[in-house]
Design an enzyme around this catalytic site. Structure first.
Site, PDB file in Angstrom:
ATOM      1  N   HIS A  37       2.179  -3.343  20.276  1.00 29.26           N
ATOM      2  CA  HIS A  37       3.339  -3.769  19.485  1.00 29.26           C
ATOM      3  C   HIS A  37       3.029  -4.913  18.530  1.00 29.26           C
ATOM      4  O   HIS A  37       3.464  -4.902  17.382  1.00 29.26           O
ATOM      5  CB  HIS A  37       4.431  -4.192  20.470  1.00 29.26           C
ATOM      6  N   GLU A  76       2.273 -11.642  10.784  1.00 28.75           N
ATOM      7  CA  GLU A  76       1.511 -11.132  11.934  1.00 28.75           C
ATOM      8  C   GLU A  76       0.004 -11.166  11.713  1.00 28.75           C
ATOM      9  O   GLU A  76      -0.769 -11.278  12.662  1.00 28.75           O
ATOM     10  CB  GLU A  76       1.972  -9.713  12.276  1.00 28.75           C
ATOM     11  N   LYS A 127       0.792  -1.235   0.000  1.00 25.67           N
ATOM     12  CA  LYS A 127       0.000   0.000   0.000  1.00 25.67           C
ATOM     13  C   LYS A 127       0.823   1.284   0.000  1.00 25.67           C
ATOM     14  O   LYS A 127       0.285   2.350  -0.260  1.00 25.67           O
ATOM     15  CB  LYS A 127      -1.023  -0.008   1.121  1.00 25.67           C
ATOM     16  N   ARG A 166       7.009 -10.525  28.227  1.00 23.83           N
ATOM     17  CA  ARG A 166       6.541  -9.168  27.959  1.00 23.83           C
ATOM     18  C   ARG A 166       5.255  -8.774  28.659  1.00 23.83           C
ATOM     19  O   ARG A 166       5.082  -7.634  29.076  1.00 23.83           O
ATOM     20  CB  ARG A 166       6.320  -9.019  26.459  1.00 23.83           C
ATOM     21  N   GLN A 212      13.907  -4.562  15.328  1.00 21.03           N
ATOM     22  CA  GLN A 212      15.263  -4.300  15.828  1.00 21.03           C
ATOM     23  C   GLN A 212      15.912  -5.570  16.345  1.00 21.03           C
ATOM     24  O   GLN A 212      16.979  -5.978  15.909  1.00 21.03           O
ATOM     25  CB  GLN A 212      15.210  -3.266  16.964  1.00 21.03           C
ATOM     26  N   GLY A 213      15.239  -6.218  17.314  1.00 19.98           N
ATOM     27  CA  GLY A 213      15.836  -7.302  18.105  1.00 19.98           C
ATOM     28  C   GLY A 213      16.451  -8.399  17.260  1.00 19.98           C
ATOM     29  O   GLY A 213      17.668  -8.598  17.270  1.00 19.98           O
ATOM     30  N   HIS A 240       4.531  -3.703  23.906  1.00 19.86           N
ATOM     31  CA  HIS A 240       5.972  -3.748  24.163  1.00 19.86           C
ATOM     32  C   HIS A 240       6.246  -2.859  25.366  1.00 19.86           C
ATOM     33  O   HIS A 240       5.783  -1.726  25.418  1.00 19.86           O
ATOM     34  CB  HIS A 240       6.756  -3.262  22.940  1.00 19.86           C
ATOM     35  N   THR A 259       8.311  -5.345   9.216  1.00 23.25           N
ATOM     36  CA  THR A 259       9.597  -6.056   9.206  1.00 23.25           C
ATOM     37  C   THR A 259      10.765  -5.077   9.226  1.00 23.25           C
ATOM     38  O   THR A 259      11.728  -5.247   9.973  1.00 23.25           O
ATOM     39  CB  THR A 259       9.709  -6.935   7.930  1.00 23.25           C
ATOM     40  N   ARG A 313       3.196 -13.849  22.660  1.00 26.86           N
ATOM     41  CA  ARG A 313       4.328 -14.226  21.800  1.00 26.86           C
ATOM     42  C   ARG A 313       5.663 -14.092  22.536  1.00 26.86           C
ATOM     43  O   ARG A 313       5.927 -13.073  23.195  1.00 26.86           O
ATOM     44  CB  ARG A 313       4.347 -13.331  20.568  1.00 26.86           C
ATOM     45  N   GLU A 359      16.658 -12.225  24.919  1.00 24.78           N
ATOM     46  CA  GLU A 359      15.526 -11.338  25.202  1.00 24.78           C
ATOM     47  C   GLU A 359      14.630 -11.990  26.244  1.00 24.78           C
ATOM     48  O   GLU A 359      14.840 -13.150  26.618  1.00 24.78           O
ATOM     49  CB  GLU A 359      14.753 -11.024  23.905  1.00 24.78           C
ATOM     50  N   SER A 397       8.517 -13.776  15.958  1.00 25.13           N
ATOM     51  CA  SER A 397       7.620 -13.406  14.851  1.00 25.13           C
ATOM     52  C   SER A 397       8.294 -13.557  13.489  1.00 25.13           C
ATOM     53  O   SER A 397       7.701 -14.095  12.552  1.00 25.13           O
ATOM     54  CB  SER A 397       7.108 -11.983  15.023  1.00 25.13           C
ATOM     55  N   LEU A 398       9.534 -13.095  13.363  1.00 23.42           N
ATOM     56  CA  LEU A 398      10.183 -13.200  12.050  1.00 23.42           C
ATOM     57  C   LEU A 398      10.428 -14.665  11.697  1.00 23.42           C
ATOM     58  O   LEU A 398      10.319 -15.058  10.541  1.00 23.42           O
ATOM     59  CB  LEU A 398      11.499 -12.405  12.024  1.00 23.42           C
TER      60      LEU A 398
HETATM   61  C1  SIN Z   1      12.495  -5.885  20.266  1.00 21.05           C
HETATM   62  O1  SIN Z   1      13.542  -5.669  19.658  1.00 21.05           O
HETATM   63  O2  SIN Z   1      12.361  -5.691  21.475  1.00 21.05           O
HETATM   64  C2  SIN Z   1      11.310  -6.374  19.483  1.00 21.05           C
HETATM   65  C3  SIN Z   1      11.495  -7.773  19.118  1.00 21.05           C
HETATM   66  C4  SIN Z   1      10.161  -8.455  18.999  1.00 21.05           C
HETATM   67  O3  SIN Z   1       9.120  -7.824  19.097  1.00 21.05           O
HETATM   68  O4  SIN Z   1      10.159  -9.676  18.837  1.00 21.05           O
END
Ligand code: SIN
Length: 551
Positions: free
Chosen positions: A361, A385, A35, A300, A47-48, A254, A43, A396, A125, A401-402
Site C-alpha cells: 500500500h 510518498e 506520465k 497497520r 479514501q480515508g 494495507h 492521491t 506510517r 483510524e 501521508s496526505l
Molecule cells: C485507508 O483509507 O484505509 C487508507 C488511508 C491511508 O493509507 O492513510
C-alpha cells in the site's frame, strides 16, 4: 530534439506536485510532467482522509505521540512536530481553494472561505488515540485532487505535459549515453529526459529547480492497492542520479483489500474499522483481540501480520471484515463509494461481511530529504510518498501521508523560491542531447512482461509481510539476473514506457532487498523470522543507500 526551459520542473501530479505547482507559479514558470492523465495519481484513490488536529479533545501532543508510537522508534521528532503543527493551516488552505470536507452538521459538506473555523466531521483510524481524520465521505483524495487540478489547469504559468514519462534526471555532470550518469559531490540537478508517449520522442527539460512528486511503488508487488502508475519512478531516478535513499525495507501492507478476482485489490478503507467494523476468520470468530489490546484499531503492521498469520494457519483465501451490525443508512451515507463498489462485485456490506486480504500500500522509505524537501543532490527536491522525510519512521500512521505531502510541498515551495532568487543559474551548460545511436525498435517485448511478472511475484513471496534470511537471499539472486537482462536490453532498443517502468521497479526492488537484508532485527513493517525482536542498541537508525560511482 525538443528542449523545454523552465524555472520549476515538477514530475508527478498528485497532491504534492499540484500543491507545489500552485505555490511556485507565483514566482516563475512551471512545467508539470505526468506520465498519464493528470488525475492518474495515488492521491486520487485515497479514501480515508487527512490526519490533523481539529477535535476539541485532541491536541498536537496526542497526534505527535501517536505518530511516534506507530513509527516504532525511527521517526524524526522534529519532523513529526513540524508536520503535526502545520497540518491545520494547510487544511484550511485547501478549504479556501474550494475543497469540500464533511462537516458535523447533518453530514453535509460545504466549503468554507469565510475565516470561520469549520466544524469538521472527524473519522478515526488504526493507531489514532483520537478522532482526527478530515475526510470527504470515502473519496477524500478524489475531492482534493479535482479541486487542485482545476486550479492548475486555470493557471497560465503552469504548462501541463500529460502522457510524458520521465526517463532520467539530468545532472550537470551527466555523461549521457542513455542514462549512464556519473556524479560528483559538486553536482546538481538541471532537469530530466522525458519520453512523450504519443510521439515516442524524448524531450529535454532544463530547469532551475526539479521536484520529484512521483508517488509510491506498490507495483513492485504482485498484490497492491496502488494504481498502475505506482512504479517507484522518483526513487529509481534519484538513486541513479546520485541522491541518497533511505528506509526502503519499510513497505506498508494495507490489511484490508477486497478479495475478488476482478477487484484488483480494491482498498477497503481503515475508516470502516474506525466506525466499528470487525475482522473475523472464515468461521465468524473475531481474532484481533488475540494480537493487540487495540484490537481492530491496532497499527497497520500489527493488523497485516495478524491477518497473514490467520491465513497461513487456516489455509483460507481471505479473512472477513464485518460492519453489517451498523445502521444501513449510516453505512451508505458515510461510505457511498465503498458501498456501491462492493455491491458491483456482489457484496452488500450492510448485510454481510466482506472478504479481505492485505496488499502492498505505501512506501515509508524513499528519497532522503531535509525539513524543506531538499535532497542531497542540489536543486533536486522530493515530496510525498517518493520522499523519506523522517515522519513515518518504520510504520506510517494511517492518513499521515496526505498531510505530509501538503506540509512538505508548502515548505519545499518556500525554499525553492528562495533558491531561485539566490542561486547563480547563469553558468549551467546545455545538457547533452538524448542519445539513441545504434538502438532499434524492440523485437523482444516479451522480455519486459516476463520480468515485470517475475519481479512482482518474488517480491510478494520473498520480501512481503513476513521475511526470512533465506527468502531475502533468493530474492537477491533473482533480481541480479533480471537487472543484467534489463541492462543488456536497455542499450539495444529504443525506450518505451513499459521498459522505463520495468527498469524502475527492478531498481526499487533491488533497493528494498538491499535495505531488508541489511536490517538484522524486526521493527515496524520489517519482520524477519530470524531476527524477530526490535534491537534498539544496534538498529535504532535509518538504512541509508547511496549509489557509488566509478567515473
Ligand atoms: C485507508 O483509507 O484505509 C487508507 C488511508 C491511508 O493509507 O492513510
Amino acid at each position: 530534439m525538443t528542449s523545454i526551459k523552465t524555472d520549476f520542473l515538477i514530475i508527478g501530479s498528485g497532491i504534492a506536485g499540484l500543491t507545489f505547482a500552485l505555490k511556485t507559479a507565483k514566482f516563475g514558470n512551471v512545467a508539470l510532467v505526468t506520465k498519464k492523465e493528470i488525475m492518474d495519481s495515488n492521491t486520487f484513490q485515497a479514501q480515508g482522509g487527512i490526519a490533523s488536529v481539529f477535535g476539541k479533545l485532541d491536541s498536537f501532543d496526542f497526534h505527535i505521540q501517536d505518530t511516534l508510537a506507530s513509527g516504532d522508534g525511527l521517526c524524526n521528532r522534529d519532523v513529526v512536530e513540524m508536520v503535526v503543527k502545520n497540518g491545520p493551516d494547510r487544511i484550511r488552505e485547501l478549504i479556501d481553494l474550494g475543497v469540500h470536507f464533511n462537516l458535523k452538521i447533518s453530514g453535509s459538506s460545504v466549503s468554507e472561505s469565510s475565516g470561520i473555523e469549520p466544524d469538521l466531521d472527524l473519522g478515526r483510524e488504526g493507531g489514532h488515540s483520537q478522532k482526527r481524520i478530515v475526510h470527504a465521505h470515502d473519496m477524500t483524495g478524489k475531492e482534493v485532487e479535482s479541486v487542485l487540478v482545476e486550479h492548475v489547469k486555470n493557471n497560465p504559468r503552469i504548462q501541463l505535459f500529460e502522457n510524458h514519462i520521465a526517463i532520467d534526471l539530468i545532472t550537470i555532470s551527466t555523461r549521457m549515453t542513455r542514462g549512464l550518469i556519473t556524479t560528483t559531490h559538486e553536482d546538481y540537478c538541471c532537469g530530466a529526459y522525458v519520453l512523450d508517449r504519443k510521439t515516442n520522442r524524448v524531450k529535454t527539460f532544463c530547469a532551475k529547480i526539479t521536484l520529484l512528486a512521483t508517488g509510491g511503488a506498490g507495483k513492485v508487488y504482485l498484490y497492491t492497492s496502488n494504481p498502475d502508475i505506482a512504479t517507484g519512478d522518483g526513487i529509481a531516478m534519484a538513486y541513479r542520479a546520485g541522491a541518497t535513499v533511505a528506509n526502503l525495507e519499510f513497505v506498508q501492507f494495507h490489511p484490508t483489500c477486497l478479495y475478488h478476482p476482478e477487484a484488483k485489490n480494491f482498498l477497503i478503507s481503515e475508516a470502516l474499522r474506525g466506525e466499528g467494523a470487525v475482522l473475523m476468520d472464515a468461521w465468524g470468530n473475531p481474532f484481533m483481540e488475540r494480537y493487540d489490546a487495540q484490537k481492530d484499531l491496532a497499527c497497520r503492521d500489527v493488523v497485516a501480520r495478524a491477518i497473514d498469520t490467520e491465513l497461513k494457519k487456516s489455509g483460507t483465501d481471505s479473512v472477513f471484515l464485518d460492519i453489517s451490525h451498523k445502521n444501513s443508512d449510516f453505512i451508505k451515507e458515510r461510505f457511498p463509494n465503498l458501498y456501491e463498489k462492493c455491491l458491483s462485485f456482489g457484496f452488500d456490506m450492510t448485510k454481510e461481511p466482506l472478504p479481505v486480504v492485505p496488499a502492498a500500500h505505501y512506501m515509508c522509505g524513499g528519497i532522503a530529504t531535509d525539513m524543506h524537501g531538499k535532497t542531497d543532490l542540489q536543486r533536486l527536491y522530493a515530496v510525498g510518498e517518493t520522499a523519506c522525510t523522517g515522519l513515518h519512521g518504520a510504520n506510517r500512521l494511517a492518513s499521515n501521508s496526505l498531510i505530509e505531502a501538503l506540509v512538505y510541498s508548502h515548505m519545499a515551495a518556500q525554499q525553492a523560491v528562495r533558491d531561485i532568487e539566490t542561486l547563480d543559474f547563469s553558468l549551467a551548460p546545455d545538457p547533452p542531447a538524448w542519445d539513441e545511436v545504434g538502438t532499434t525498435d524492440s523485437d523482444e517485448v516479451i522480455m519486459v512482461s516476463q520480468n515485470w511478472d517475475e519481479i512482482r511475484r518474488f517480491m510478494w513471496n520473498y520480501v512481503g509481510i513476513v521475511r526470512s534470511n533465506k527468502r531475502l537471499e533468493r530474492a537477491k539472486r533473482r533480481i541480479e539476473i533480471i537487472q543484467q537482462e534489463i541492462r543488456d536490453y536497455y542499450w539495444d532498443f529504443k525506450v518505451s514506457a513499459d521498459l522505463i517502468e520495468l527498469r524502475n521497479i527492478a531498481m526499487v526492488a533491488e533497493l528494498i532487498i538491499k535495505c531488508a537484508r541489511h536490517r538484522k532485527e524486526s521493527r515496524g513493517l520489517h519482520y524477519n523470522l530470524e531476527f524477530p525482536y526490535r534491537d534498539d542498541k544496534r538498529w535504532r537508525k535509518d538504512t541509508v543507500l547511496r549509489r557509488s560511482f566509478l567515473g
